[in-house]
Design a protein around this motif. Structure first.
Motif, PDB file in Angstrom:
ATOM      1  N   ALA A   1       0.831  -1.211   0.000  1.00  0.00           N
ATOM      2  CA  ALA A   1       0.000   0.000   0.000  1.00  0.00           C
ATOM      3  C   ALA A   1       0.862   1.257   0.000  1.00  0.00           C
ATOM      4  O   ALA A   1       0.575   2.228  -0.714  1.00  0.00           O
ATOM      5  CB  ALA A   1      -0.935  -0.011   1.207  1.00  0.00           C
TER       6      ALA A   1
ATOM      7  N   GLU B   1       2.394   1.748  -3.481  1.00  0.00           N
ATOM      8  CA  GLU B   1       1.397   2.291  -4.414  1.00  0.00           C
ATOM      9  C   GLU B   1       1.205   3.785  -4.187  1.00  0.00           C
ATOM     10  O   GLU B   1       1.127   4.573  -5.136  1.00  0.00           O
ATOM     11  CB  GLU B   1       0.075   1.554  -4.254  1.00  0.00           C
ATOM     12  N   GLN B   2       1.118   4.171  -2.920  1.00  0.00           N
ATOM     13  CA  GLN B   2       0.919   5.575  -2.595  1.00  0.00           C
ATOM     14  C   GLN B   2       2.127   6.414  -3.021  1.00  0.00           C
ATOM     15  O   GLN B   2       1.978   7.504  -3.579  1.00  0.00           O
ATOM     16  CB  GLN B   2       0.682   5.731  -1.094  1.00  0.00           C
TER      17      GLN B   2
END
Length: 339
Positions: free
Chosen positions: A38, A41-42
């Motif tokens: 996550a 991705e950010q």
């Protein structure tokens, strides 16, 4: 299908070419792997080029692989999970990921959330700005225990820098950016991942290796895989690195030089004893120096012979470039382009 790694030339990127491959070895990081994906991705949301994420599961015995596979098929994420047959160690896992990487640039980072993926786009820009082949992260404000991690790393970094000639503040930081055409010329094995800048310096000038201060977080989940004993392994590995950097292609010079030095000393001792016996008439049969001279002579012959054998093995090594230090069990992939 398994991708065969080939050196990539520094050519203009094609429209569909992968600009950056992120390689992350993980071992028993079941609590970290989900948040790690996550965060990546950010961090890469504003990256304009096409990128891929390669997770290498180094034979985890917990739910790391299961948790990682939950991200397969996620929109906008080009994810490849390389599952190794057993635990081969961080170096082999990193080599497996680099072999599978298809990007013109390759970034490596740890899977324990201590490296910050937000630093990656900035490091890519810095690599291009300074025209480097390798940019190493420097954990300037390291969030680790003083005596268990900081002191051993400080000692190791000073030793490595002094003995290899590549001056960096932080050899052990896994967050690095490479040009694929360079790092794929380097074969990683054993526990040599901490010496990657030294290996790269054998391929390109050290002036094309730089460092950049990066963010470092305290470990949030799990336990560290390293301890104070790592310092002793670093010293042993450093001796190996020095040997390979200086004598990889000519090991006979290393062993031969030692053999000739001992042979010269043995010759001087035996000539002195011969003069003592035949000119001075002394008995040398029970003198310790006589035994020392014989042992030095035999050691000289052994070292010179070892050097010849090492030269033969070196030539065989350079002919065979297919031996790998790991075994892949399976690869899980999603091949989606980033929007």
């Amino acid at each position: 299908m398994r991708t065969t790694a080939k050196p990539i030339e520094a050519l203009p990127l094609e429209q569909d070419a992968i600009e950056l491959s992120l390689v992350v070895p993980v071992f028993n990081e079941e609590e970290s792997v989900g948040p790690l994906i996550a965060r990546i991705e950010q961090a890469m949301a504003e990256f304009t080029g096409r990128w891929e994420l390669i997770l290498v599961d180094d034979g985890s015995t917990d739910a790391t692989l299961t948790n990682a596979r939950q991200a397969l098929g996620r929109d906008g994420l080009e994810l490849h999970i390389v599952s190794l047959q057993r635990n081969f160690g961080q170096t082999a896992a990193m080599q497996a990921g680099i072999t599978e990487a298809r990007g013109h640039l390759i970034a490596t980072l740890d899977g324990d959330l201590q490296n910050d993926p937000a630093d990656i786009p900035k490091m890519v820009a810095e690599l291009d700005r300074r025209e480097l082949d390798l940019l190493v992260g420097w954990r300037k404000n390291r969030q680790d225990g003083l005596f268990l991690r900081k002191v051993p790393s400080w000692i190791a970094n000073r030793l490595i820098g002094r003995m290899t000639g590549v001056k960096l503040h932080d050899y052990g930081c896994s967050l690095k950016i490479y040009r694929a055409s360079v790092i794929k010329q380097v074969r990683l094995m054993g526990e040599m991942h901490r010496f990657i800048p030294a290996w790269v310096a054998g391929v390109v000038p050290s002036s094309r290796i730089g460092e950049m201060a990066v963010t470092h977080h305290a470990r949030a989940h799990g336990t560290s895989k390293y301890g104070i004993s790592r310092t002793f392994r670093v010293i042993l590995d450093l001796l190996s690195v020095m040997f390979f950097m200086r004598f990889k292609a000519r090991p006979g010079h290393f062993f031969g030089s030692l053999g000739l030095a001992l042979g010269t000393l043995a010759t001087l001792i035996l000539l002195y004893l011969a003069f003592d016996k035949f000119v001075m008439g002394d008995d040398i049969g029970m003198r310790p120096l006589f035994l020392v001279g014989i042992m030095l002579f035999l050691s000289s012959v052994q070292l010179i012979t070892t050097g010849i054998l090492a030269e033969m093995l070196a030539r065989i090594y350079f002919k065979d470039d297919n031996n790998l230090a790991y075994v892949v069990r399976e690869i899980y992939s999603t091949c989606q382009k980033n929007p």
